[in-house]
Motif scaffolding. Structure first.
Motif, PDB file in Angstrom:
ATOM      1  N   ASP A 239       0.828  -1.205   0.000  1.00  0.00           N
ATOM      2  CA  ASP A 239       0.000   0.000   0.000  1.00  0.00           C
ATOM      3  C   ASP A 239       0.862   1.255   0.000  1.00  0.00           C
ATOM      4  OD1 ASP A 239      -2.343  -1.464  -0.005  1.00  0.00           O
ATOM      5  OD2 ASP A 239      -2.588  -1.405   2.177  1.00  0.00           O
ATOM      6  N   THR A 259      -7.541   6.446  -2.350  1.00  0.00           N
ATOM      7  CA  THR A 259      -7.028   5.623  -1.246  1.00  0.00           C
ATOM      8  C   THR A 259      -7.267   6.303   0.095  1.00  0.00           C
ATOM      9  OG1 THR A 259      -5.318   4.638  -2.635  1.00  0.00           O
ATOM     10  CG2 THR A 259      -4.963   4.556  -0.262  1.00  0.00           C
ATOM     11  N   GLN A 262     -10.955   6.133   1.098  1.00  0.00           N
ATOM     12  CA  GLN A 262     -11.310   4.814   1.619  1.00  0.00           C
ATOM     13  C   GLN A 262     -10.835   4.646   3.057  1.00  0.00           C
ATOM     14  OE1 GLN A 262      -9.503   1.520  -0.406  1.00  0.00           O
ATOM     15  NE2 GLN A 262     -10.770  -0.014   0.612  1.00  0.00           N
TER      16      GLN A 262
END
Length: 328
Positions: A239, A259, A262
């Motif tokens: 990530d 990202t 989220q």
């Protein structure tokens, strides 16, 4: 109830104090003479060996770091009472208990603690509201013993979550062990950088709090669960690598937004909201869903993120996260 606590650091010392406050007959032992004297000075009955501490007790709670467990469990090999522990990795402890022939063992892990350590930091209220894992192995856990411990810990204000040792270790690798390593890596950024150190504020403080934990404790915790920690750490590294790639695009701001959105949604929804209390008949009446195995009723609860809040004669009071309330 007569209970012995072996190991009187932050968790063991807090357990000793909480049990004494609740009116139990508690004895204790710690390998460190200075710790024994501190606990005695606080008014507790502290003995000079494991054997003396557990003599006549019904339950022995082991609260020593993983590297010291083999010796303590060896000392308990002939003990006829119920043994539990508070170690943050459960698979290796279960294997050690089997190796030393402990007849009555239920692995446990209270999800509580601070960056402080030692009996001096012990707090009898440490476990109030915390999630306390009590392991259920479908073919290896005496459920009467499990319920005895669940009653003991819920009366101290803990929420008892039933799960297997392997499932526990997989989960805590992500939400406990990897965060300790990330906190250490972030803290190293201020080495030799006084400007960064003096500018550190809330985000640095919150992201690095557990880096102050004793290095030996963090190393034992992560090393004892190495396979699961490596797997979860690689996920985090992937990530972070993806975020690096986003930063190298022509529009890094827009690239990062999905990202971060989220993550923001997930964090704003944490911790999960508790649903309504429900009663579970205990032991449960066999039916097709439970496959006639009471252990499955507990595991189904724990796998859904649910926990036990109270233990009564003939029933357990349980609760689940709000999002799961209608899914079972």
């Amino acid at each position: 109830m007569r209970i012995a606590v072996i190991g009187l650091g932050l968790i063991g010392g807090s357990l000793l104090r909480a049990l004494a406050t609740a009116g139990h007959e508690v004895t204790g032992f710690d390998a460190d003479p200075a710790t024994r004297e501190l606990a005695r000075a606080a008014g507790h009955r502290i003995l000079d060996s494991v054997a003396e501490a557990v003599d006549g007790s019904e339950v022995a709670a082991v609260a020593v770091p993983l590297p010291h467990l083999p010796q303590v469990l060896a000392d308990l090999a002939g003990y006829s009472g119920l043994v539990t522990d508070v170690t943050s990795v459960k698979g290796p402890v279960r294997a050690l208990a089997e190796q030393h022939g402990l007849r009555r063992f239920v692995g446990g892990h209270p999800m509580a603690g601070t960056a402080a350590s030692g009996f001096i930091a012990a707090d009898p209220e440490l476990f109030r509201g915390c999630m306390w894992v009590l392991c259920v192995e479908p073919h290896g856990t005496d459920l009467d013993d499990w319920v005895t411990l669940a009653r003991l810990f819920t009366t101290m204000g803990a929420r008892v979550l039933p799960i297997t040792a392997a499932e526990h270790d997989n989960a805590v690798a992500a939400i406990s062990h990897v965060p300790h390593l990330l906190a250490a890596a972030l803290t190293l950024l201020i080495e030799g950088n006084p400007l960064a150190a003096v500018l550190g504020a809330g985000s640095f403080r919150d992201g690095t709090r557990v880096a102050a934990t004793r290095a030996e404790l963090t190393a034992a915790m992560c090393g004892g669960n190495a396979n699961a920690v490596v797997r979860e750490l690689r996920t985090v590294l992937a990530d972070l690598e993806a975020m690096c790639e986003d930063l190298e695009t022509t529009d890094p701001v827009q690239a990062l937004v999905p990202t971060l959105q989220q993550a923001s949604r997930l964090r704003q929804g944490w911790p999960p909201t508790a649903g309504v209390a429900q009663q579970m008949v205990w032991p449960p009446v066999p039916n097709e869903k439970l496959l006639a195995a009471p252990a499955h009723a507990l595991l189904e609860l724990g796998r859904a993120g649910g926990w036990v809040t109270e233990v009564h004669e003939g029933e357990l009071v349980t609760m689940r996260p709000e999002t799961d309330r209608y899914s079972s």
